[in-house]
Design a protein around this motif. Sequence first.
Motif, PDB file in Angstrom:
ATOM      1  N   THR B  50       0.890  -1.426  -0.042  1.00 11.95           N
ATOM      2  CA  THR B  50       0.237   0.166  -0.348  1.00 11.95           C
ATOM      3  C   THR B  50       0.756   1.325   0.296  1.00 11.95           C
ATOM      4  OG1 THR B  50      -1.850  -1.134   0.646  1.00 11.95           O
ATOM      5  CG2 THR B  50      -2.192   1.265   0.940  1.00 11.95           C
ATOM      6  N   ASP B 165      -5.587  -1.239  -5.363  1.00 14.74           N
ATOM      7  CA  ASP B 165      -5.178  -1.572  -3.843  1.00 14.74           C
ATOM      8  C   ASP B 165      -6.673  -2.286  -3.349  1.00 14.74           C
ATOM      9  OD1 ASP B 165      -3.986  -2.446  -1.239  1.00 14.74           O
ATOM     10  OD2 ASP B 165      -4.408  -0.035  -0.908  1.00 14.74           O
ATOM     11  N   GLU B 166      -6.055  -3.291  -3.312  1.00 25.29           N
ATOM     12  CA  GLU B 166      -6.842  -4.671  -3.257  1.00 25.29           C
ATOM     13  C   GLU B 166      -8.507  -4.377  -3.098  1.00 25.29           C
ATOM     14  OE1 GLU B 166      -5.944  -7.392   0.227  1.00 25.29           O
ATOM     15  OE2 GLU B 166      -3.662  -6.233   0.594  1.00 25.29           O
TER      16      GLU B 166
HETATM   17 MG   LIG Z   1      -2.102  -2.356   2.364  1.00 22.87          MG
END
Ligand SMILES: [Mg+2]
Lengths: 290, 353
Positions: B50, B165-166
């Motif tokens: 991240t 992000d994911e």
């Molecule tokens: Mg993360």
Amino acid sequence: MIRRETWQAWALLLPALLLLVAFTHWPAVATLIDSLYTTPRGSRPPRFIGLENFASLLDDRVFWTALRNNFIYAAATIPASVILALLMALAVNTALPGRPLLRMAYFTPTMLPMIAVANIWLFFFTPDYGLFDQVAGLFGLGRHNWLGDSATALPAMIVVAVWKEAGFFMIFYLAALQAMPPDLREAADLEGSSRWNFFRRVTLPLLMPTTLFVLVNAVINAFRLVDHVVVMTRGGPDNATTLLLYYIYETGFRFWDTAMAATLTVVLLVLLAALAWLQFGVLGRRVHYR
Amino acid sequence: MSTTQSTGAEVRLIDVTRSWGSVTALGGVSLHVRAGSFCVLLGPSGCGKTTCLRIVAGLDSATSGRVEIGGRDVTALPPAARGVAMVFQSYALFPHLTVEENILFGLKARSVPAPERGRRLARAVETLGIGQLLARRPGQLSGGQQQRVALGRAIVAEAPVCLMDEPLSNLDAQLRAEMRAEILGLQRRLGITMLYVTHDQTEAMAMADQVVLLRGGHIEQDAPPAELYARPATSFAAGFVGTPPMNLLKLAPDGTVAGAGGPVLGEGGARLAGIRPEALRVGETGIPVRVTHAEYLGADTVVACQAGESRVLARLPGRAALAAGTPLHLAADPADIHLFDAETGARIATRDR
Ligand SMILES: [Mg+2]
Ligand SMILES: Nc1ncnc2c1ncn2[C@@H]1O[C@H](COP(=O)(O)OP(=O)(O)OP(=O)(O)O)[C@@H](O)[C@H]1O
């Protein structure tokens, strides 16, 4: 036959119910009834006179002055304290050094009792020695009797009330701001949104539930917060700072005209109910609750 | 394809570090993502994925190092000036705005003229199939629908680089597989550069042109999925990729599996031998093991065994009915045996490869 759960439920409710009835519901109903009778004096018992008390209010000049003063007081303190609260919350929500200190400073007026606040401001407003006159003196301005002049007495009351209230409302705004997910801000930053655009299109709408809550409180306080009037001006000069609640207090506890005081109370209640209904009806529909 | 089609820009990180006080999230990361390619940042929780993405976006700044997008040094530029769009793990949709207003938020902020806004909205709506959702608020959408709206908001920006992000971690397995294909298709069609964060190695293997495996703020391996699978650069990479991941067997000084004996797998010493579960088969000779557990998966069976001090998983075809305690010999081709330094985890080059 009454079911067991039913009377158990009533038994559990009873203590709270008794207190509510004794100290809230019954006095409210009694006030309404009292407003329809004359004030008992000596051996004369109260006599039913219908709406005569209300009719005589229409001819009461002080009542109209108090009402007018109160509307000016409300129209000034409500927006001023709410906007100031929002600005202070935005200021202390950013990462500044010494932020906790600033937050505490803003909140301090809220913790002080209104009587103490009034005493502090009594000093600020003192002619010659007071803070205002000393500062004014630096700029070569003459002395001014802020509380003694009927042109500045009500504005002075307004300033004290705003000073006292803004910190309290700030706490609610601050809590709401802190609960806003920071990624909304980041998403807006990536999209090229300016700070002002983000504030107007995201922050402000998301703060609406808080604003409604704060506004309702501000309105109630505008008709409820009169302690400083008692300490600082006693409604004077020439009724310039007489607010509705202060007038009720004077009528009821200085002149012991309980019927008139009850009548005024009913007027105040109706006024507040109408305002609350207006706020929830008009603003409530535009509020987005998450 | 229309001429206004956005095309990707290359992304380059040059020796980027990021630390908070004594915590080092990234320790010197250098990487190059080719224009129009799909790059997956993969790694366990807390490895700095991240942080890396946020530094590219400009939401976080690097302690040292440089970020370039499309050959331009953007290290000091604010997020909006970098030409990146981002899909947040939480979606970050504005809860009080409708889907349409959410998608158009950025275009309005940038004062894109209304006809152009309409055109881009129509295209995003068609691409993502969210026409019937436009008047709803995020709170009235399912997770998958919110995901689509967040994607829509990212693609109308027509930025050359898209960061995610994911994005699928909040979806159920079925929807995840669907969206995986959809995101990949979208990236290919738009030709944008994608930087995609996940901790799920199957997602990385299925989508990426290039996988960047991170561990503790360092790049463990930067390679296409096939190479990551066939030639893991470290024992960590070997143990992270594959379902189930590669077996790592401790070798005795004589080169056999410690405590089990059997054939010599490589020169002994402080070494680990890596063998993928699917490379193992039951044979007459091979590593002597004892079955502890067998899991039937339909097409094949994963058999867990004990080989001396090490646990071994073998993926055997069909239904292998093996009771616990059964002795077996597991054999593998020499080409399927990888050797790693037990201390550093580094791959040890063998003669034939
Ligand atoms: Mg993360
Ligand atoms: N604001 C911060 N202050 C201090 N440390 C931080 C901060 N943000 C991240 N870290 C640390 O940096 C490291 C990397 O964090 P990061 O969020 O990049 O991990 P991640 O790979 O995205 O993990 P996950 O898969 O759990 O999301 C972690 O050890 C984390 O504790």
